[in-house]
Design a protein around this motif. Structure first.
Motif, PDB file in Angstrom:
ATOM      1  N   TYR A   1     -17.314  -2.879   1.030  1.00 36.38           N
ATOM      2  CA  TYR A   1     -16.805  -2.143  -0.114  1.00 36.38           C
ATOM      3  C   TYR A   1     -17.154  -0.664  -0.039  1.00 36.38           C
ATOM      4  O   TYR A   1     -18.254  -0.282   0.342  1.00 36.38           O
ATOM      5  CB  TYR A   1     -17.415  -2.759  -1.381  1.00 36.38           C
ATOM      6  CG  TYR A   1     -17.404  -1.874  -2.592  1.00 36.38           C
ATOM      7  CD1 TYR A   1     -18.540  -1.123  -2.928  1.00 36.38           C
ATOM      8  CD2 TYR A   1     -16.297  -1.787  -3.397  1.00 36.38           C
ATOM      9  CE1 TYR A   1     -18.541  -0.316  -4.053  1.00 36.38           C
ATOM     10  CE2 TYR A   1     -16.289  -0.984  -4.525  1.00 36.38           C
ATOM     11  CZ  TYR A   1     -17.410  -0.249  -4.837  1.00 36.38           C
ATOM     12  OH  TYR A   1     -17.413   0.546  -5.939  1.00 36.38           O
TER      13      TYR A   1
ATOM     14  N   CYS B   1     -11.997   0.220  -2.283  1.00 37.32           N
ATOM     15  CA  CYS B   1     -11.380  -0.416  -1.121  1.00 37.32           C
ATOM     16  C   CYS B   1     -12.276  -1.555  -0.673  1.00 37.32           C
ATOM     17  O   CYS B   1     -13.444  -1.353  -0.334  1.00 37.32           O
ATOM     18  CB  CYS B   1     -11.203   0.591   0.013  1.00 37.32           C
ATOM     19  SG  CYS B   1     -10.419  -0.107   1.491  1.00 37.32           S
TER      20      CYS B   1
ATOM     21  N   TYR C   1       0.825  -1.212   0.000  1.00 35.04           N
ATOM     22  CA  TYR C   1       0.000   0.000   0.000  1.00 35.04           C
ATOM     23  C   TYR C   1       0.859   1.262   0.000  1.00 35.04           C
ATOM     24  O   TYR C   1       1.795   1.415   0.784  1.00 35.04           O
ATOM     25  CB  TYR C   1      -0.920   0.006   1.213  1.00 35.04           C
ATOM     26  CG  TYR C   1      -1.611   1.322   1.438  1.00 35.04           C
ATOM     27  CD1 TYR C   1      -2.551   1.807   0.527  1.00 35.04           C
ATOM     28  CD2 TYR C   1      -1.301   2.102   2.557  1.00 35.04           C
ATOM     29  CE1 TYR C   1      -3.179   3.023   0.728  1.00 35.04           C
ATOM     30  CE2 TYR C   1      -1.931   3.314   2.774  1.00 35.04           C
ATOM     31  CZ  TYR C   1      -2.857   3.773   1.849  1.00 35.04           C
ATOM     32  OH  TYR C   1      -3.468   4.977   2.038  1.00 35.04           O
TER      33      TYR C   1
ATOM     34  N   ASN D   1      -0.060   5.524  -0.322  1.00 34.05           N
ATOM     35  CA  ASN D   1      -1.254   6.360  -0.284  1.00 34.05           C
ATOM     36  C   ASN D   1      -1.389   7.244  -1.520  1.00 34.05           C
ATOM     37  O   ASN D   1      -0.432   7.449  -2.283  1.00 34.05           O
ATOM     38  CB  ASN D   1      -1.304   7.183   1.011  1.00 34.05           C
ATOM     39  CG  ASN D   1      -0.286   8.304   1.038  1.00 34.05           C
ATOM     40  OD1 ASN D   1      -0.254   9.166   0.171  1.00 34.05           O
ATOM     41  ND2 ASN D   1       0.560   8.299   2.076  1.00 34.05           N
TER      42      ASN D   1
ATOM     43  N   VAL E   1     -10.926   3.421   6.469  1.00 34.74           N
ATOM     44  CA  VAL E   1     -11.312   3.275   5.062  1.00 34.74           C
ATOM     45  C   VAL E   1     -11.517   4.649   4.437  1.00 34.74           C
ATOM     46  O   VAL E   1     -11.021   4.942   3.338  1.00 34.74           O
ATOM     47  CB  VAL E   1     -12.593   2.420   4.937  1.00 34.74           C
ATOM     48  CG1 VAL E   1     -13.116   2.460   3.497  1.00 34.74           C
ATOM     49  CG2 VAL E   1     -12.318   0.986   5.350  1.00 34.74           C
TER      50      VAL E   1
ATOM     51  N   TYR F   1     -12.682  -4.648   2.092  1.00 32.04           N
ATOM     52  CA  TYR F   1     -12.151  -4.908   3.424  1.00 32.04           C
ATOM     53  C   TYR F   1     -13.118  -5.778   4.215  1.00 32.04           C
ATOM     54  O   TYR F   1     -14.281  -5.938   3.860  1.00 32.04           O
ATOM     55  CB  TYR F   1     -11.901  -3.592   4.162  1.00 32.04           C
ATOM     56  CG  TYR F   1     -13.148  -2.766   4.390  1.00 32.04           C
ATOM     57  CD1 TYR F   1     -13.818  -2.796   5.622  1.00 32.04           C
ATOM     58  CD2 TYR F   1     -13.673  -1.958   3.384  1.00 32.04           C
ATOM     59  CE1 TYR F   1     -14.963  -2.052   5.838  1.00 32.04           C
ATOM     60  CE2 TYR F   1     -14.821  -1.207   3.593  1.00 32.04           C
ATOM     61  CZ  TYR F   1     -15.461  -1.257   4.808  1.00 32.04           C
ATOM     62  OH  TYR F   1     -16.602  -0.529   5.018  1.00 32.04           O
TER      63      TYR F   1
ATOM     64  N   VAL G   1      -8.173   6.367   3.887  1.00 35.72           N
ATOM     65  CA  VAL G   1      -7.456   5.837   2.724  1.00 35.72           C
ATOM     66  C   VAL G   1      -8.039   6.397   1.434  1.00 35.72           C
ATOM     67  O   VAL G   1      -7.316   6.872   0.543  1.00 35.72           O
ATOM     68  CB  VAL G   1      -7.513   4.292   2.721  1.00 35.72           C
ATOM     69  CG1 VAL G   1      -7.078   3.741   1.368  1.00 35.72           C
ATOM     70  CG2 VAL G   1      -6.626   3.724   3.825  1.00 35.72           C
ATOM     71  N   LEU G   2      -9.365   6.345   1.297  1.00 34.76           N
ATOM     72  CA  LEU G   2     -10.005   6.767   0.049  1.00 34.76           C
ATOM     73  C   LEU G   2      -9.960   8.275  -0.159  1.00 34.76           C
ATOM     74  O   LEU G   2      -9.903   8.747  -1.304  1.00 34.76           O
ATOM     75  CB  LEU G   2     -11.450   6.269   0.019  1.00 34.76           C
ATOM     76  CG  LEU G   2     -11.634   4.767  -0.145  1.00 34.76           C
ATOM     77  CD1 LEU G   2     -13.124   4.401  -0.104  1.00 34.76           C
ATOM     78  CD2 LEU G   2     -11.016   4.268  -1.454  1.00 34.76           C
TER      79      LEU G   2
ATOM     80  N   SER H   1     -15.931   3.082  -2.414  1.00 39.77           N
ATOM     81  CA  SER H   1     -15.121   3.546  -3.538  1.00 39.77           C
ATOM     82  C   SER H   1     -15.254   5.044  -3.720  1.00 39.77           C
ATOM     83  O   SER H   1     -16.114   5.696  -3.110  1.00 39.77           O
ATOM     84  CB  SER H   1     -15.519   2.825  -4.827  1.00 39.77           C
ATOM     85  OG  SER H   1     -16.603   3.468  -5.461  1.00 39.77           O
TER      86      SER H   1
ATOM     87  N   PHE I   1      -7.072  -5.141   3.858  1.00 42.14           N
ATOM     88  CA  PHE I   1      -7.842  -4.478   2.819  1.00 42.14           C
ATOM     89  C   PHE I   1      -7.115  -4.562   1.481  1.00 42.14           C
ATOM     90  O   PHE I   1      -5.891  -4.717   1.417  1.00 42.14           O
ATOM     91  CB  PHE I   1      -8.127  -3.016   3.175  1.00 42.14           C
ATOM     92  CG  PHE I   1      -6.919  -2.111   3.189  1.00 42.14           C
ATOM     93  CD1 PHE I   1      -6.502  -1.447   2.037  1.00 42.14           C
ATOM     94  CD2 PHE I   1      -6.211  -1.897   4.370  1.00 42.14           C
ATOM     95  CE1 PHE I   1      -5.396  -0.609   2.063  1.00 42.14           C
ATOM     96  CE2 PHE I   1      -5.115  -1.048   4.397  1.00 42.14           C
ATOM     97  CZ  PHE I   1      -4.701  -0.413   3.244  1.00 42.14           C
ATOM     98  N   TYR I   2      -7.919  -4.527   0.417  1.00 40.71           N
ATOM     99  CA  TYR I   2      -7.409  -4.454  -0.952  1.00 40.71           C
ATOM    100  C   TYR I   2      -7.815  -3.103  -1.524  1.00 40.71           C
ATOM    101  O   TYR I   2      -8.935  -2.637  -1.325  1.00 40.71           O
ATOM    102  CB  TYR I   2      -8.016  -5.541  -1.829  1.00 40.71           C
ATOM    103  CG  TYR I   2      -7.694  -6.950  -1.403  1.00 40.71           C
ATOM    104  CD1 TYR I   2      -6.518  -7.558  -1.804  1.00 40.71           C
ATOM    105  CD2 TYR I   2      -8.584  -7.678  -0.616  1.00 40.71           C
ATOM    106  CE1 TYR I   2      -6.231  -8.853  -1.411  1.00 40.71           C
ATOM    107  CE2 TYR I   2      -8.308  -8.969  -0.226  1.00 40.71           C
ATOM    108  CZ  TYR I   2      -7.123  -9.555  -0.627  1.00 40.71           C
ATOM    109  OH  TYR I   2      -6.835 -10.830  -0.247  1.00 40.71           O
ATOM    110  N   LEU I   3      -6.921  -2.527  -2.263  1.00 38.41           N
ATOM    111  CA  LEU I   3      -7.200  -1.267  -2.934  1.00 38.41           C
ATOM    112  C   LEU I   3      -6.939  -1.482  -4.420  1.00 38.41           C
ATOM    113  O   LEU I   3      -5.882  -1.994  -4.801  1.00 38.41           O
ATOM    114  CB  LEU I   3      -6.277  -0.173  -2.386  1.00 38.41           C
ATOM    115  CG  LEU I   3      -6.805   1.256  -2.315  1.00 38.41           C
ATOM    116  CD1 LEU I   3      -8.017   1.333  -1.404  1.00 38.41           C
ATOM    117  CD2 LEU I   3      -5.696   2.187  -1.816  1.00 38.41           C
TER     118      LEU I   3
END
Length: 589
Positions: free
Chosen positions: A366, A337, A277, A279, A315, A339, A318-319, A368, A346-348
């Motif tokens: 989820y 994202c 990850y 940012n 979350v 999670y 991050v977004l 986004s 989490f996956y991005l």
């Protein structure tokens, strides 16, 4: 309408949708007209031997190569099964790879003998028209010793490739020098005047540097590599100006990756998978300052949330770094994202999802940056799904949809959650059931899956406990498309009684290719006698008392093959039987 009344142009159009082995099986030796049509089709579209039976390649050598060997444009030679002996057949019929002088595309897979690779190396200088070369699961020439010694031994082969005057696309797929389970790419010492696209899949070489590759491949525009272990020593020494497209699947720090990308200023397309990850602000700074030409950007990143703050807050944090004007307005790059609160992983990824594989280990929540989320939740690029979501009554609903799966691996019992994300199985051709129990719910769900997968051809069972009996493996399904069964696991060997019961099941009756492990090799004889549609059998067997019934020659491989011939002579027509320690491959006509 009679099929033969169709015009030649229409027949040739139909041929484009059929495999080489199917064309041989259906149309070879019908009449002179179909021979001419096949000859024309093979000359234009090439020959693919990946699913050949032994006789198929003999037919090619005897009937087609004499006329078109110097005209063929594409050739795929695969020796995944030693029994094919493609190069022995070429030699026996007086042909050599170097005679295919008009080849534009050459693909080689599962070639391991040093003598064969030597033949390829001496043939390459004659194949001056090749533009696309693929080496998959091939063993490069090497000798015992240090990694550097092995690389030196493989270098003449690599240099031959780099000298091809028209080669533009070069693929190395698990074709490297191996040392202590590491795949080392042998760098060439000559300069290629033509290679523009280079693909390295399966390399584990932390000494590989992009600048050294570009020095010997100065026209390189696209570079793709998997399993790159990034470190700061791999930062190029000079700008890589020719490269416009880059694909990496890599480990290591995000800062190392950003440092490397700063030296590739003309990148137009960037695709990154399984990276750590980093940012959105760091990406924005790197792209704005160093990658002004970047237009296509796709990534899949992984990370973990801390325990010091709520998941929802993290979350959003991050977004929010991907919600700036740079991401949304200037480029239109939207980020999702995925999670699971209890796991904290989490996956991005960028939307829409462009990678061909997706793994689900838990029900995903989820969020986004996309203003119209549902429009981007169909994962049409995904062809392989690894499903490991434990069945729960309170699984949250999901907007994720997989409509075009071709390969499915099931690691847990299925539930309604699975059907909410996989509403269609129209394209599924391969299914591996890696977890199984005898509960009615599990059996019903799997039966439903098999009934819906109307194009499924390969069904594989693996990872079962020792007490799963063969009659509980869903072998009475009504799916008529399943022709290939793989029952070989690390845990189960089937005895004679189980093999008898298996041979009477619906799937066994329609099976054409069988992989199985048995306790006694006599069981294979029974299966071959009763499974009339079998054409190919991969067998493994344990120590058994039947070994004492046949004379010993000191060579178990020869003993097994001779014993099988004696048991089955007059029962079925065989093309060939090959074997090694406690295993054999039987090809039936």
């Amino acid at each position: 309408m009679n099929f033969e009344s169709l015009a030649n142009e229409l027949l040739l159009y139909i041929f484009k949708f059929l495999r080489t082995d199917h064309l041989i099986y259906a149309f070879h030796d019908l009449n002179s007209r179909f021979y001419s049509l096949l000859l024309h089709h093979f000359t234009v579209y090439g020959i693919d031997s990946r699913l050949f039976h032994y006789n198929d390649f003999v037919i090619m050598c005897e009937k087609y190569f004499p006329t078109m060997i110097d005209k063929l444009s594409s050739l795929y030679l695969s020796q995944k099964e030693d029994s094919l002996k493609l190069f022995n057949q070429l030699d026996a019929h007086g042909f050599a790879v170097g005679q295919f002088i008009q080849l534009k595309s050459l693909s080689l897979s599962y070639l391991s003998e040093e003598q064969i690779m030597g033949q390829i190396m001496f043939a390459l200088p004659h194949l001056i028209n090749i533009t696309h070369l693929t080496l998959q699961h091939c063993s490069l020439p090497q000798s015992p010793g240090s990694v550097s010694e092995e690389q030196i031994n493989a270098r003449p082969f690599i240099n031959c490739i780099w000298k091809l005057p028209k080669l533009t696309h070069c693929y190395f797929i698990k074709t490297f020098v191996y040392r202590f389970s590491s795949a080392i790419f042998t760098e060439p010492t000559v300069i290629s005047s033509s290679i523009t696209h280079l693909f390295l899949f399966g390399v584990h070489d932390d000494s590989l540097c992009l600048d050294r590759i570009c020095e010997t491949t100065p026209k390189l525009q696209h570079f793709s590599e998997s399993f790159l272990d990034l470190n700061i020593s791999q930062v190029p020494r000079f700008p890589l100006l020719s490269m416009t497209s880059l694909e990496l699947s890599c480990t290591g720090s995000g800062s190392s990756l950003l440092h490397i990308l700063q030296w590739i200023p003309n990148l137009y397309r960037l695709k990154l998978k399984d990276i750590s990850y980093t940012n959105g602000h760091e990406w924005e700074s790197c792209i704005s300052n160093h990658l002004p030409k970047l237009k296509i950007f796709n990534f899949q990143m992984e990370g973990r949330f801390s325990r010091n703050e709520t998941i929802d807050a993290q979350v959003d944090n991050v977004l929010n770094k991907f919600r700036t004007r740079f991401w949304l307005d200037e480029h239109g790059w939207f980020i999702a994202c995925y999670y699971e609160p209890t796991n904290r992983s989490f996956y991005l990824c960028t939307l829409p999802y462009v990678f061909d594989t997706f793994q689900m280990r838990y029900p995903l929540l989820y969020k986004s940056t996309c203003p119209n989320e549902k429009n981007d939740q169909t994962f049409d690029a995904v062809r392989r799904l690894v499903y490991g979501v434990q069945s729960m009554n309170d699984c949250p609903s999901s907007d994720i949809r997989f409509y075009k799966l071709e390969t499915l691996e099931i690691k847990v019992a299925l539930s309604n959650y699975f059907w909410s994300i996989v509403p269609a199985l129209n394209n599924l051709t391969s299914c591996t059931i890696a977890s199984y129990d005898n509960s009615p719910e599990c059996i019903n769900q799997l039966q439903l899956l098999l009934s819906r997968a109307t194009r499924l051809t390969l069904l594989r069972f693996s990872g079962h406990s020792r007490d799963i009996s063969i009659e509980n493996l869903l072998l009475e399904t009504n799916n008529a498309s399943i022709k290939r069964l793989n029952l070989q696991t690390n845990f189960i060997s089937y005895d004679e009684e189980q093999c008898v019961r298996f041979s009477h099941t619906r799937l066994a009756m329609q099976c054409e290719e069988l992989h199985i492990r048995v306790k006694n090799r006599i069981s294979i004889c029974y299966l071959i006698k009763t499974m009339y549609n079998l054409r190919l059998v991969y067998m493994k067997y344990d120590d058994d008392g039947y070994d004492s019934l046949s004379p010993k020659t000191g060579n178990e491989k020869c003993d097994t093959i001779s014993w099988l011939w004696e048991q089955l002579i007059g029962i079925r027509r065989f093309v060939e039987i090959t074997g090694c320690y406690k295993s054999a491959v039987l090809r039936l006509s």
